[in-house]
Design a protein around this motif. Structure first.
Motif, short mmCIF file in Angstrom:
data_model
loop_
_atom_site.label_atom_id
_atom_site.label_comp_id
_atom_site.label_asym_id
_atom_site.label_seq_id
_atom_site.Cartn_x
_atom_site.Cartn_y
_atom_site.Cartn_z
N ALA A 27 0.83 -1.20 0.00
CA ALA A 27 0.00 0.00 0.00
C ALA A 27 0.87 1.25 0.00
CB ALA A 27 -0.92 -0.01 1.21
N ALA A 28 0.34 2.32 -0.62
CA ALA A 28 1.01 3.63 -0.65
C ALA A 28 2.46 3.51 -1.13
CB ALA A 28 0.94 4.29 0.72
N THR A 29 2.67 2.74 -2.18
CA THR A 29 4.01 2.49 -2.70
C THR A 29 4.04 2.77 -4.20
OG1 THR A 29 4.40 0.79 -1.03
CG2 THR A 29 5.85 0.77 -2.94
N THR A 30 5.12 3.39 -4.68
CA THR A 30 5.28 3.66 -6.11
C THR A 30 5.94 2.47 -6.79
OG1 THR A 30 5.45 6.05 -5.75
CG2 THR A 30 6.32 5.18 -7.83
N TYR A 31 5.31 2.00 -7.87
CA TYR A 31 5.84 0.87 -8.66
C TYR A 31 6.19 1.36 -10.06
CZ TYR A 31 4.59 -2.62 -5.17
OH TYR A 31 4.54 -3.38 -4.03
N TYR A 32 7.33 0.88 -10.58
CA TYR A 32 7.76 1.19 -11.93
C TYR A 32 7.58 -0.08 -12.78
CZ TYR A 32 9.86 5.16 -9.59
OH TYR A 32 10.06 6.29 -8.84
N TYR A 33 7.15 0.10 -14.01
CA TYR A 33 6.84 -1.07 -14.84
C TYR A 33 7.07 -0.76 -16.32
CZ TYR A 33 2.49 1.35 -16.02
OH TYR A 33 1.56 2.26 -16.47
N ARG A 34 7.14 -1.83 -17.09
CA ARG A 34 7.26 -1.70 -18.54
C ARG A 34 6.80 -3.01 -19.18
NH1 ARG A 34 13.89 -2.08 -19.32
NH2 ARG A 34 14.15 -4.24 -18.57
#
Length: 238
Positions: free
Chosen positions: A94-101
């Motif tokens: 929760a309340a966490t930034t995730y980076y994706y591609r």
């Protein structure tokens, strides 16, 4: 001898064709990462587009650091020709930034092709919904008992009700408290029903007193299970 040379030239030519074909597929493949949707405190849906080329091995890479992907999620329903793809991921913090591609590569038999990646994007999960605190209902313990009326006047063979109220601190009703009735004097002049009853939601227990044909006074004692007592006087007239 000519047959052998022909076969060698044919094999070399075929290898070149495969190599060129594979190189064209790899270089022609282009992927684009889309925006994440349906974001909750622990899940999200990732989107991407196959702009050109083949990508039978297709999925998304994601993690909590930019350029650092610890988890991959495959696109299960992809097939050649489909452009828009998506995958639902869960188990996030929760309340966490995730980076994706988005990531993919072709699997042409006998020709290893490199991975192709889309641009990196990011999203932030929502705050976790706090578990509501349940405030326990305070227990109302019996502290006082009151009967109404205190004096009941009846004619012979007439009936009347007496309401006994059991309360706790600050006047809270004591629900379910057992109240018993007992004739202390004048048993020949009156009867009481019922002899025992539990207090209702308002902390009340109602008793019916019936006069006989004899006149005079009688007394009824009401007592709670916790030991509280009160007395009602009954006067039976002609």
């Amino acid at each position: 001898m000519r047959n052998i040379l022909f076969r060698i030239e044919y094999c070399l030519l075929l290898g070149c064709v495969v190599f060129i074909l594979g190189s064209n597929i790899s270089s022609a493949m282009e992927l684009e990462t889309g925006e994440a949707t349906d974001i909750t405190s622990n899940s999200a849906t990732l989107h991407g587009t196959v702009i050109s080329g083949r990508a039978p091995e297709l999925g998304f890479q994601y993690g909590t650091g930019s350029g650092y992907y610890t988890t991959a999620e495959s696109v299960q329903d992809w097939f050649p020709g489909k452009k828009e793809v998506s995958a639902r991921i869960s188990g996030l913090l929760a309340a966490t930034t995730y980076y994706y591609r988005i990531a993919g590569h072709d699997t042409l038999p006998g020709t290893p092709l490199p991975m192709v990646y889309g641009n990196e994007k990011f999203f932030t999960t929502l705050e976790a919904t706090p578990t509501p605190m349940v405030t326990p209902t305070p227990v109302c313990e019996a502290e006082s008992i009151e009967a109404s009326p205190k004096t009941l006047k009846l004619q012979r063979e007439e009936s009347g009700d007496v309401t006994v109220t059991v309360t706790g601190s600050e006047g809270c009703p004591v629900v379910g408290e057992t109240v018993t009735a007992k004739i202390k004097s004048g048993k020949r002049r009156i009867s009481v029903t019922p002899l025992s009853q539990n207090a209702d939601a308002g902390g009340e227990a109602i008793f019916t007193i019936t006069a006989t044909k004899k006149t005079g006074n009688a007394k009824v004692k009401f007592k709670t299970a916790s030991g509280l007592r009160t007395t009602v006087t009954v006067k039976v007239g002609r």
